[in-house]
Scaffold this motif. Structure first.
Motif, PDB file in Angstrom:
ATOM      1  N   MET A 177       0.811  -1.236   0.055  1.00  0.00           N
ATOM      2  CA  MET A 177       0.087  -0.198  -0.031  1.00  0.00           C
ATOM      3  C   MET A 177       0.763   1.444   0.007  1.00  0.00           C
ATOM      4  SD  MET A 177      -2.711   1.434   2.951  1.00  0.00           S
ATOM      5  CE  MET A 177      -3.817   0.045   2.930  1.00  0.00           C
ATOM      6  N   VAL A 178       0.749   2.201  -0.683  1.00  0.00           N
ATOM      7  CA  VAL A 178       1.190   3.486  -0.833  1.00  0.00           C
ATOM      8  C   VAL A 178       0.386   4.666  -0.230  1.00  0.00           C
ATOM      9  CG1 VAL A 178       2.233   5.336  -2.269  1.00  0.00           C
ATOM     10  CG2 VAL A 178       2.346   3.224  -3.265  1.00  0.00           C
ATOM     11  N   ILE A 179       0.945   5.126   0.630  1.00  0.00           N
ATOM     12  CA  ILE A 179       0.380   6.079   1.620  1.00  0.00           C
ATOM     13  C   ILE A 179       0.382   7.301   0.870  1.00  0.00           C
ATOM     14  CG2 ILE A 179       0.443   7.257   3.894  1.00  0.00           C
ATOM     15  CD1 ILE A 179      -0.401   4.165   3.774  1.00  0.00           C
ATOM     16  N   LYS A 180      -0.737   7.861   0.333  1.00  0.00           N
ATOM     17  CA  LYS A 180      -0.666   9.154  -0.509  1.00  0.00           C
ATOM     18  C   LYS A 180      -1.034  10.207   0.411  1.00  0.00           C
ATOM     19  CE  LYS A 180      -2.119   6.671  -4.708  1.00  0.00           C
ATOM     20  NZ  LYS A 180      -3.356   6.302  -5.892  1.00  0.00           N
ATOM     21  N   THR A 181      -2.111   9.939   1.441  1.00  0.00           N
ATOM     22  CA  THR A 181      -2.456  11.127   2.474  1.00  0.00           C
ATOM     23  C   THR A 181      -2.744  10.395   3.679  1.00  0.00           C
ATOM     24  OG1 THR A 181      -4.900  10.804   1.802  1.00  0.00           O
ATOM     25  CG2 THR A 181      -3.568  12.527   0.694  1.00  0.00           C
ATOM     26  N   ALA A 182      -2.376  10.953   4.655  1.00  0.00           N
ATOM     27  CA  ALA A 182      -2.577  10.525   6.363  1.00  0.00           C
ATOM     28  C   ALA A 182      -2.785  11.949   7.262  1.00  0.00           C
ATOM     29  CB  ALA A 182      -1.519   9.742   6.441  1.00  0.00           C
ATOM     30  N   GLU A 183      -4.122  12.092   7.420  1.00  0.00           N
ATOM     31  CA  GLU A 183      -4.388  13.195   8.186  1.00  0.00           C
ATOM     32  C   GLU A 183      -4.880  12.936   9.523  1.00  0.00           C
ATOM     33  OE1 GLU A 183      -8.459  14.637   5.685  1.00  0.00           O
ATOM     34  OE2 GLU A 183      -6.275  15.337   5.175  1.00  0.00           O
ATOM     35  N   PHE A 184      -4.811  13.796  10.627  1.00  0.00           N
ATOM     36  CA  PHE A 184      -5.417  13.735  11.733  1.00  0.00           C
ATOM     37  C   PHE A 184      -6.867  14.289  11.676  1.00  0.00           C
ATOM     38  CE2 PHE A 184      -6.906  16.205  15.564  1.00  0.00           C
ATOM     39  CZ  PHE A 184      -6.675  15.135  16.489  1.00  0.00           C
ATOM     40  N   VAL A 185      -7.831  13.522  12.207  1.00  0.00           N
ATOM     41  CA  VAL A 185      -9.324  13.681  11.966  1.00  0.00           C
ATOM     42  C   VAL A 185      -9.883  14.262  13.246  1.00  0.00           C
ATOM     43  CG1 VAL A 185     -11.565  12.906  11.550  1.00  0.00           C
ATOM     44  CG2 VAL A 185      -9.758  11.847  10.346  1.00  0.00           C
ATOM     45  N   LYS A 186      -9.699  13.632  14.571  1.00  0.00           N
ATOM     46  CA  LYS A 186     -10.224  14.333  15.571  1.00  0.00           C
ATOM     47  C   LYS A 186      -9.808  13.227  17.062  1.00  0.00           C
ATOM     48  CE  LYS A 186     -14.586  14.084  17.051  1.00  0.00           C
ATOM     49  NZ  LYS A 186     -15.814  13.654  17.210  1.00  0.00           N
ATOM     50  N   SER A 187      -9.650  13.684  18.104  1.00  0.00           N
ATOM     51  CA  SER A 187      -9.229  13.338  19.347  1.00  0.00           C
ATOM     52  C   SER A 187     -11.068  13.048  19.974  1.00  0.00           C
ATOM     53  CB  SER A 187      -8.435  13.795  20.114  1.00  0.00           C
ATOM     54  OG  SER A 187      -7.262  13.731  19.457  1.00  0.00           O
ATOM     55  N   SER A 188     -10.972  11.941  20.555  1.00  0.00           N
ATOM     56  CA  SER A 188     -12.305  11.672  21.158  1.00  0.00           C
ATOM     57  C   SER A 188     -12.230  11.013  22.768  1.00  0.00           C
ATOM     58  CB  SER A 188     -13.181  10.733  20.464  1.00  0.00           C
ATOM     59  OG  SER A 188     -13.463  10.848  19.293  1.00  0.00           O
ATOM     60  N   GLN A 189     -13.249  11.587  23.557  1.00  0.00           N
ATOM     61  CA  GLN A 189     -13.168  11.108  25.090  1.00  0.00           C
ATOM     62  C   GLN A 189     -13.670   9.900  25.137  1.00  0.00           C
ATOM     63  OE1 GLN A 189     -14.325  14.814  27.078  1.00  0.00           O
ATOM     64  NE2 GLN A 189     -12.002  14.760  27.916  1.00  0.00           N
ATOM     65  N   LYS A 190     -14.813   9.596  24.326  1.00  0.00           N
ATOM     66  CA  LYS A 190     -15.489   8.430  24.346  1.00  0.00           C
ATOM     67  C   LYS A 190     -15.933   7.829  22.977  1.00  0.00           C
ATOM     68  CE  LYS A 190     -19.562  11.368  25.343  1.00  0.00           C
ATOM     69  NZ  LYS A 190     -20.661  11.674  26.157  1.00  0.00           N
ATOM     70  N   TRP A 191     -16.158   6.474  22.976  1.00  0.00           N
ATOM     71  CA  TRP A 191     -16.349   6.095  21.658  1.00  0.00           C
ATOM     72  C   TRP A 191     -17.633   6.582  20.910  1.00  0.00           C
ATOM     73  CZ3 TRP A 191     -20.586   3.333  19.666  1.00  0.00           C
ATOM     74  CH2 TRP A 191     -21.549   2.794  20.888  1.00  0.00           C
ATOM     75  N   GLN A 192     -18.588   7.162  21.840  1.00  0.00           N
ATOM     76  CA  GLN A 192     -19.766   7.740  20.772  1.00  0.00           C
ATOM     77  C   GLN A 192     -19.133   8.783  20.039  1.00  0.00           C
ATOM     78  OE1 GLN A 192     -19.655   6.694  24.111  1.00  0.00           O
ATOM     79  NE2 GLN A 192     -21.686   5.826  24.676  1.00  0.00           N
ATOM     80  N   ASP A 193     -18.110   9.700  20.608  1.00  0.00           N
ATOM     81  CA  ASP A 193     -17.922  10.937  19.682  1.00  0.00           C
ATOM     82  C   ASP A 193     -16.727  10.596  18.766  1.00  0.00           C
ATOM     83  OD1 ASP A 193     -19.149  12.082  21.659  1.00  0.00           O
ATOM     84  OD2 ASP A 193     -17.478  12.431  23.023  1.00  0.00           O
ATOM     85  N   CYS A 194     -16.358   9.313  18.376  1.00  0.00           N
ATOM     86  CA  CYS A 194     -15.689   8.906  17.154  1.00  0.00           C
ATOM     87  C   CYS A 194     -16.268   9.522  15.845  1.00  0.00           C
ATOM     88  CB  CYS A 194     -15.218   7.430  17.372  1.00  0.00           C
ATOM     89  SG  CYS A 194     -14.241   7.017  18.806  1.00  0.00           S
ATOM     90  N   PRO A 195     -15.333   9.534  14.899  1.00  0.00           N
ATOM     91  CA  PRO A 195     -16.113   9.759  13.538  1.00  0.00           C
ATOM     92  C   PRO A 195     -17.255   8.648  13.089  1.00  0.00           C
ATOM     93  CG  PRO A 195     -13.688  10.110  13.448  1.00  0.00           C
ATOM     94  CD  PRO A 195     -14.181   9.352  14.883  1.00  0.00           C
TER      95      PRO A 195
END
Length: 207
Positions: free
Chosen positions: A1-19
């Protein structure tokens, strides 16, 4: 796999807040100071994507990164030793447990262990819990550059023998070195192969 893009999305304090769970997700976890952030950065070919620290237990949130715009890499808090209070440590454990059991787009969990050490009780118990909970996982040995090749092979065999006392079949095993950027390509190859399978079979996570 070639990594073309890798970017931070968010930090979450609980699993319900994940993307939103619309894409396959691969999480990385291990005891504090196992070299998790360094390995993630080496795999992504990005020096400071995941924050590294000399202080064990630095990662205290669920950190999501979007890779190639089609899958999530998740950096989970370390378990075990960390310079935090017992109550906060319990909060970490609850956070990790709830994420692993409830995140429906979690495809695989990569459990990192330091190749230099003999099998640790806390790691073995964590893997046993994953197995009993039906959570797919792989074992990733880190810091292979700290040992001579013979020592790496010997320690992997010790680990295999320890696991076979409780397991009939072993999970996938990867030997890595963030310093030499070794082994991460095999993990990415596994992720690519799995993603291709999910696409081919039109697997959806948000239904």
């Amino acid at each position: 796999m070639v990594i073309k893009t890798a970017e931070f999305v968010k930090s979450s304090q609980k699993w319900q807040d994940c993307p939103e769970p619309t894409m396959p997700e691969y999480a990385f976890i291990g005891r504090s100071n196992v070299g998790k952030s360094s390995l993630i950065n080496a795999m992504m070919n990005h020096k400071d994507l995941a924050k590294t620290s000399q202080t064990p237990g630095k990662t205290q949130l669920i950190n999501h990164f979007l890779v190639n715009e089609n899958w999530y890499l998740t950096d989970l808090p370390g378990y075990g030793y960390a310079k935090v209070s017992k109550s906060l440590r319990k909060d970490f454990e609850k956070l990790i447990t709830n994420y692993i059991l409830n995140r429906k787009n979690l495809v695989n969990l990569f459990v990192l262990v330091d190749i230099r050490h003999t099998p640790q009780k806390i790691d073995l118990e964590f893997m046993q819990w994953l197995g009993e909970s039906g959570v797919p996982f792989s074992i990733v040995f880190t810091k292979a550059d700290k040992l001579k090749s013979g020592g790496v092979d010997r320690n992997v065999e010790v680990y295999k023998n320890e696991l076979l006392q409780a397991w009939e079949d072993l999970p996938d095993l990867y030997v890595t070195s963030a310093e030499k950027k070794e082994g991460g390509d095999l993990i990415l190859k596994f992720i690519q192969k799995t993603n291709d399978f999910l696409i081919k079979n039109k697997v959806r996570f948000d239904e």
